[in-house]
Enzyme design. Structure first.
Site, PDB file in Angstrom:
ATOM      1  N   GLU A  49      -6.634 -28.821   9.982  1.00 54.86           N
ATOM      2  CA  GLU A  49      -6.683 -28.875   8.517  1.00 54.86           C
ATOM      3  C   GLU A  49      -7.961 -27.279   7.878  1.00 54.86           C
ATOM      4  O   GLU A  49      -7.742 -26.094   7.677  1.00 54.86           O
ATOM      5  CB  GLU A  49      -6.704 -29.154   7.704  1.00 54.86           C
ATOM      6  CG  GLU A  49      -7.088 -28.858   6.103  1.00 54.86           C
ATOM      7  CD  GLU A  49      -7.686 -29.567   4.967  1.00 54.86           C
ATOM      8  OE1 GLU A  49      -8.129 -29.290   3.888  1.00 54.86           O
ATOM      9  OE2 GLU A  49      -7.733 -30.721   5.864  1.00 54.86           O
TER      10      GLU A  49
ATOM     11  N   TYR B  84       0.944  -1.288  -0.044  1.00 56.11           N
ATOM     12  CA  TYR B  84      -0.167  -0.275   0.097  1.00 56.11           C
ATOM     13  C   TYR B  84       0.858   1.442   0.163  1.00 56.11           C
ATOM     14  O   TYR B  84       0.521   2.364   0.116  1.00 56.11           O
ATOM     15  CB  TYR B  84      -0.612  -0.174   1.007  1.00 56.11           C
ATOM     16  CG  TYR B  84      -2.097  -1.209   0.952  1.00 56.11           C
ATOM     17  CD1 TYR B  84      -2.807  -0.483  -0.126  1.00 56.11           C
ATOM     18  CD2 TYR B  84      -2.818  -2.076   1.748  1.00 56.11           C
ATOM     19  CE1 TYR B  84      -4.554  -1.239  -0.599  1.00 56.11           C
ATOM     20  CE2 TYR B  84      -3.623  -2.985   1.265  1.00 56.11           C
ATOM     21  CZ  TYR B  84      -4.627  -2.494   0.315  1.00 56.11           C
ATOM     22  OH  TYR B  84      -5.499  -3.412  -0.191  1.00 56.11           O
TER      23      TYR B  84
ATOM     24  N   ASP C  39      -8.867 -33.160   5.988  1.00 53.17           N
ATOM     25  CA  ASP C  39      -9.446 -33.953   5.067  1.00 53.17           C
ATOM     26  C   ASP C  39      -9.180 -35.877   4.405  1.00 53.17           C
ATOM     27  O   ASP C  39      -7.840 -35.534   4.146  1.00 53.17           O
ATOM     28  CB  ASP C  39     -10.421 -32.860   4.021  1.00 53.17           C
ATOM     29  CG  ASP C  39     -10.966 -32.017   4.682  1.00 53.17           C
ATOM     30  OD1 ASP C  39     -11.522 -32.492   6.099  1.00 53.17           O
ATOM     31  OD2 ASP C  39     -11.281 -30.826   4.024  1.00 53.17           O
TER      32      ASP C  39
END
Length: 393
Positions: free
Chosen positions: A221, A132, A274
């Protein structure tokens, strides 16, 4: 369950004892990260600029040489460390007189000047601050992120030593208190609200200022699963532990924090992801590192990470309902094939068998699929039994 807590985690206590025995061996296998002072950082930047000025004085187009951080051809594997950038890795030349690279050349010089001022004044900035400061020049935050890592690799200096911090997305909770570099005390014990992982993990004061009686660290996760475990007060109901999530692919600070906890507490580190190729890859990043950050493997990887779940073999063993299973997509199969070709797979035959099982079954499942068995199955049955009987690979 509470009455048998003293007997519940015999396997974990044995595992911790084994880890303590291996600490010295692991330390011998790994190179101690070089402590680089501010003056050395300034000198290395000055040498880069001197090279640019010298080329200009000879009427030559200045060039910058960067290691190719994204090629597997430049990576070696050590089971005690993980993925490492080889010393003879191929390089990319960033030329100031080439239309395709002149913009990146300018970006690198600009960020080098920013870093020089930060180190010189002993102040810090985030990568977002740098972007920025001149959005038109840099074009995107991603350009800044990539160039900061390129500079870190080029100078052979850890990014935190450049005084550039990254906004952390990770969360941590559990039996842990520590002191930040400015002596701010951080307490992670809350059972309802997690703490953001520090943006300056290296600044956390060591050993005497990290207080925990945790039996293990659990990497989660997904943020949704992390929040579910938090709501169920998992860290105190089952056994004192520490939970951390990088909310998907982990940022550097989350990885640094897991490594800091492992180095300091010497307790087992488990991963709950997962049962899909994406989750497995995330777990591999914590354990073995990533190609793009392989030049910092010594401080980012935790080779002792164990796969607690969700295992592909669990899906059949627990008889997860068919409607909770998801067919592998073509992209999933491609990712899975890529994982099976990774250099570290042969050192983890159990992981390889689980991935091959997924390859044959052609299905995947999210951790949330366990709720189809029972709403509280994850926290009341699955995790307690896994930890009690050693159901990890």
């Amino acid at each position: 369950m509470e009455s048998s807590l003293s007997n519940q985690f015999v396997e974990i206590d044995k595992l911790r004892a084994q880890l303590l025995e291996k600490v010295e061996i692991m330390a011998d296998c790994q190179h101690v990260e070089e402590v680089i002072g501010s003056q050395e950082v300034l000198t290395r930047i000055e040498n880069v600029i001197l090279g640019v000025v010298t080329s200009l004085s000879k009427n030559e187009a200045p060039v910058l040489v960067l290691h190719n951080r994204f090629s597997w051809a430049n990576i070696s594997f050590d089971s005690a460390i993980g993925l490492q950038l080889t010393s003879q890795s191929a390089v990319t030349t960033i030329r100031s007189d080439c239309p395709s690279s002149v913009t990146k050349f300018a970006h690198i010089l600009k960020i080098l000047s920013v870093i020089y001022k930060l180190v010189q004044s002993n102040s810090y900035a985030t990568k977002r601050d740098i972007y920025y400061n001149n959005t038109q020049l840099f074009g995107s935050q991603r350009n800044v992120d990539c160039i900061v890592d390129d500079i870190s690799c080029m100078l052979k200096v850890p990014r935190r030593t450049l005084h550039v911090l990254a906004t952390c997305k990770g969360l941590i909770s559990g039996d842990l208190c520590y002191l930040e570099e400015d002596s701010t005390r951080v307490d992670c014990h809350s059972s309802s609200i997690a703490v953001a992982v520090s943006s300056n993990v290296v600044g956390i004061k060591n050993i005497l200022y990290i207080v925990s009686s945790a039996k293990f660290v659990l990497i989660v996760e997904k943020d949704a699963t992390f929040q579910r475990l938090l709501d169920d007060d998992f860290c105190t109901k089952l056994s004192p532990c520490i939970m951390i999530t990088g909310k998907g692919v982990p940022d550097v600070n989350s990885r640094l924090m897991v490594r800091k906890l492992w180095d300091t507490l010497h307790i087992p580190v488990f991963a709950l992801v997962d049962a899909d190729p994406h989750g497995i890859e995330i777990m591999c990043i914590y354990k073995y590192g990533s190609v793009s950050m392989s030049f910092e493997a010594h401080s980012l990887t935790v080779p002792s990470v164990m796969w607690l779940g969700l295992l592909p073999s669990d899906l059949r063993r627990l008889r997860v309902p068919e409607d909770a299973l998801i067919p592998l997509t073509q992209r999933d199969e491609s990712k899975l094939n890529s994982l099976l070709r990774r250099p570290y797979v042969t050192s983890q035959p159990d992981w390889q068998r689980e991935m091959e099982l997924m390859q044959r079954s052609k299905v995947k499942a999210e951790i949330q699929s366990l709720t189809t068995i029972a709403p509280d199955f994850l926290t009341s049955i699955y995790l307690p039994n896994k930890l009690r009987y050693g159901g990890w690979v």
